[in-house]
Enzyme design. Structure first.
Site, PDB file in Angstrom:
ATOM      1  N   ARG A   1       0.836  -1.210   0.000  1.00 10.45           N
ATOM      2  CA  ARG A   1       0.000   0.000   0.000  1.00 10.45           C
ATOM      3  C   ARG A   1       0.861   1.246   0.000  1.00 10.45           C
ATOM      4  NH1 ARG A   1      -1.821   0.637   6.210  1.00 10.45           N
ATOM      5  NH2 ARG A   1      -0.129  -0.562   7.123  1.00 10.45           N
TER       6      ARG A   1
ATOM      7  N   GLY B   1      -4.892  -1.917   0.452  1.00 11.17           N
ATOM      8  CA  GLY B   1      -4.028  -0.839  -0.033  1.00 11.17           C
ATOM      9  C   GLY B   1      -4.215   0.475   0.697  1.00 11.17           C
TER      10      GLY B   1
ATOM     11  N   ASP C   1      11.243  -8.012   6.799  1.00  9.71           N
ATOM     12  CA  ASP C   1      10.807  -7.024   5.803  1.00  9.71           C
ATOM     13  C   ASP C   1      10.628  -5.649   6.453  1.00  9.71           C
ATOM     14  OD1 ASP C   1       8.657  -8.665   6.974  1.00  9.71           O
ATOM     15  OD2 ASP C   1       7.318  -7.257   6.011  1.00  9.71           O
TER      16      ASP C   1
HETATM   17  P1  AMP Z   1       3.491  -4.416   7.923  1.00 12.98           P
HETATM   18  O1  AMP Z   1       3.130  -5.378   9.021  1.00 12.98           O
HETATM   19  O2  AMP Z   1       2.740  -3.124   7.976  1.00 12.98           O
HETATM   20  O3  AMP Z   1       4.948  -4.203   7.824  1.00 12.98           O
HETATM   21  O4  AMP Z   1       2.996  -5.104   6.567  1.00 12.98           O
HETATM   22  C1  AMP Z   1       3.396  -6.379   6.107  1.00 12.98           C
HETATM   23  C2  AMP Z   1       3.040  -6.554   4.661  1.00 12.98           C
HETATM   24  O5  AMP Z   1       1.635  -6.407   4.453  1.00 12.98           O
HETATM   25  C3  AMP Z   1       3.688  -5.540   3.730  1.00 12.98           C
HETATM   26  O6  AMP Z   1       3.986  -6.186   2.527  1.00 12.98           O
HETATM   27  C4  AMP Z   1       2.621  -4.504   3.570  1.00 12.98           C
HETATM   28  O7  AMP Z   1       2.764  -3.775   2.390  1.00 12.98           O
HETATM   29  C5  AMP Z   1       1.354  -5.344   3.564  1.00 12.98           C
HETATM   30  N1  AMP Z   1       0.183  -4.601   4.045  1.00 12.98           N
HETATM   31  C6  AMP Z   1      -0.085  -4.178   5.299  1.00 12.98           C
HETATM   32  N2  AMP Z   1      -1.268  -3.537   5.356  1.00 12.98           N
HETATM   33  C7  AMP Z   1      -1.770  -3.539   4.100  1.00 12.98           C
HETATM   34  C8  AMP Z   1      -2.967  -3.058   3.504  1.00 12.98           C
HETATM   35  N3  AMP Z   1      -3.900  -2.426   4.208  1.00 12.98           N
HETATM   36  N4  AMP Z   1      -3.134  -3.249   2.181  1.00 12.98           N
HETATM   37  C9  AMP Z   1      -2.198  -3.880   1.456  1.00 12.98           C
HETATM   38  N5  AMP Z   1      -1.073  -4.387   1.953  1.00 12.98           N
HETATM   39  C10 AMP Z   1      -0.849  -4.220   3.261  1.00 12.98           C
HETATM   40 MG    MG Z   2       6.245  -3.619   6.693  1.00 15.60          MG
END
Ligand code: AMP
Ligand code: MG
Length: 481
Positions: free
Chosen positions: A91, A124, A245
């Site tokens: 996103r 997203g 990541d």
């Molecule tokens: P995070 O835990 O925020 O680091 O996210 C882990 C993964 O999930 C990453 O690849 C983010 O881009 C994806 N992600 C988290 N929230 C969303 C969302 N609302 N829509 C799309 N992808 C998401």
């Molecule tokens: Mg992340």
């Protein structure tokens, strides 16, 4: 078309590494976007020529700037200790890499700009709550002198976004030298994109680490990560989701989600509601970072002999210990090195844990302590009672302070510049969120100022420096943001 200030230019260097690592995307603007706040980075980035409306339109992908881009990057990673396969910016969209006249590089990414090929199950979008939290915490970490991604602006929208409840959309524009994470290397390695991996390694080294060998770069990454962990531990910061990541190749704090600052000194505190195994507990962070570094090292196996990679990784523990010990000494105002200093510090932490003492509050109180005069900690004892453990500890501390040569005034001054009076506790973030939900920016503005100057006195905000009120303490935050 909008333009950058003269002598500032857009680069496209990430795009040129390998087509494996990014895709061009078509952002989805949020509805009825409002620019709630812009930081001083607007000037540093050469975006001064833009009016607020133009900046909003650019960040919301409604208008273009000559030379900008719309890309999302592909990475992979280990989440909660398990290989998670391909991930990527689900996103977030990188809208430009700006190069300043001083040759500084800033990448701008908007988070909440709609679906990308990496969105998987997500929508997203980003909501106001999580965007305000990221906004505040980035500036708080910067104010604490801890390496972090920064923020340029916050936008709110009117779209309905479904989380645990219905929330409103937002976009946070964040800024960093690069978005490259451990996960970008893991993607190339695990999916056998060896050409892309080579190029990514060379690009990272040449662009961000200068004229050094890959081994030296890795050693520097290990060092930066170790120092970052020492700083997190020092201020009581819990990241909450230390997946590979979410590890920056620049050693920055990145991806603010369910983070928290220690309130009661609970050493195994877990701020992330979804972290059922306490993998990312406060006291686990330094070892998790090393585990993550090991995942990174593996990706270099074709480039660097195994024994050398091991030696580089082994550098982590001494580097962390050295830095953390240095910060512990500073925290309690010790200038000289004595063998038992760490024991003295850890004993204090254990008492603070047993007695549920507010971490930030205690150390700030200690910064006014006068040798052999426990009454100078009056405010502390008013809150927690005359605790024998702490009185006993202060006696040991008195003995230790006698060995020091700097005078008391100087010690107090130094301790106050090392122990923040204000940190971003979750209940404070929530007060700001409630204000921004009404499209107001007053509280955000005030807190950005305070958190940018956390070591100073802010008399009208005194109550926020006191132990967290019981009803707001140790809240866990969910991952869904
Ligand atoms: P995070 O835990 O925020 O680091 O996210 C882990 C993964 O999930 C990453 O690849 C983010 O881009 C994806 N992600 C988290 N929230 C969303 C969302 N609302 N829509 C799309 N992808 C998401
Ligand atoms: Mg992340």
């Amino acid at each position: 078309m909008l333009e950058l200030k003269k002598d500032y230019e857009f680069k496209h260097s990430f795009r040129h590494i390998s087509p494996e690592l990014f895709v061009d995307v078509d952002p989805t603007p949020i509805t009825s976007a409002k620019l709630i706040y812009t930081t001083e980075l607007k000037k540093d980035l050469g975006l001064e020529l833009l009016t607020d409306d133009e900046l909003r339109n650019w960040l919301n992908s409604e208008e273009r700037l000559e030379g900008d881009q719309h890309i999302s990057t592909r990475y992979a990673g280990h989440q909660f200790g398990v290989w998670a396969g391909q991930l990527g910016d689900g996103r977030a969209i990188s809208i430009g890499e700006i190069c300043t006249p001083n040759k500084e590089r800033f990448e701008i990414q908007t988070k909440g700009s709609g679906l990308t090929p990496f969105s998987r199950m997500g929508d997203g979008k980003a909501v106001i709550r999580s965007s305000v939290r990221e906004f505040l915490c980035s500036e708080a970490m910067h104010g604490l002198n801890i390496p972090t991604t920064r923020v340029l602006a916050l936008l709110t929208g009117q779209d309905k976004v479904y989380r645990e409840k219905i929330e409103r959309s937002a976009i946070v524009a964040r800024v960093f030298p690069t978005n490259i994470r451990f996960g970008h290397f893991e993607y190339c390695f695990h999916f056998q994109k060896s050409e892309a991996l080579k190029k990514l390694i060379n690009y990272t080294r040449e662009t961000f680490y200068g004229a050094i060998s890959t081994q030296e770069m890795l050693k520097e990454i290990v060092k930066r990560t170790a120092r970052l962990m020492a700083h997190w531990q020092d201020v009581g910061f819990c990241h909450g989701v230390m997946n590979t990541d979410n590890m920056s190749i620049m050693g920055l704090t990145i991806d603010y989600g369910p983070f928290g600052f220690l309130e009661d000194t609970i050493l195994n505190y877990v701020c992330n509601h979804s972290d059922h195994n306490a993998r990312y507990a406060y006291n686990q962070q330094p070892s998790v970072a090393m585990w993550n570094l090991e995942r990174l090292m593996i990706c270099f196996i074709e480039e660097v002999p195994k024994e050398e990679l091991e030696a580089i990784l082994n550098f982590y523990v001494p580097c962390f210990e050295e830095e953390y010990l240095k910060l512990c000494r500073k925290k309690i105002g010790l200038k000289l090195d004595q063998d038992d200093d760490y024991v003295l510090f850890i004993t204090l932490l254990k008492y603070m844990g047993t007695l549920n003492i507010d971490y930030t509050f205690f150390f700030r109180q200690l910064a006014s302590y006068e040798v052999a005069r426990p009454e100078t900690m009056k405010t502390f004892f008013d809150y927690y009672g005359q605790r024998s453990e702490i009185l006993g500890w202060l006696k040991h501390y008195d003995e230790r302070l006698k060995l020091e040569t700097i005078d008391q005034r100087e010690r107090h001054k130094q301790m106050k510049s090392n122990n923040p009076k204000y940190v971003l506790k979750n209940y404070i973030a929530q007060e700001v969120i409630d204000d921004v939900e009404k499209d107001q920016s007053q509280k955000l503005k005030e807190w950005i100022f305070i958190l940018s100057h956390p070591f100073d006195e802010h008399p009208t905000f005194e109550k926020y420096s006191l132990p967290t009120p019981a009803e707001f303490k140790n809240i866990q935050v969910s991952c869904s943001s």
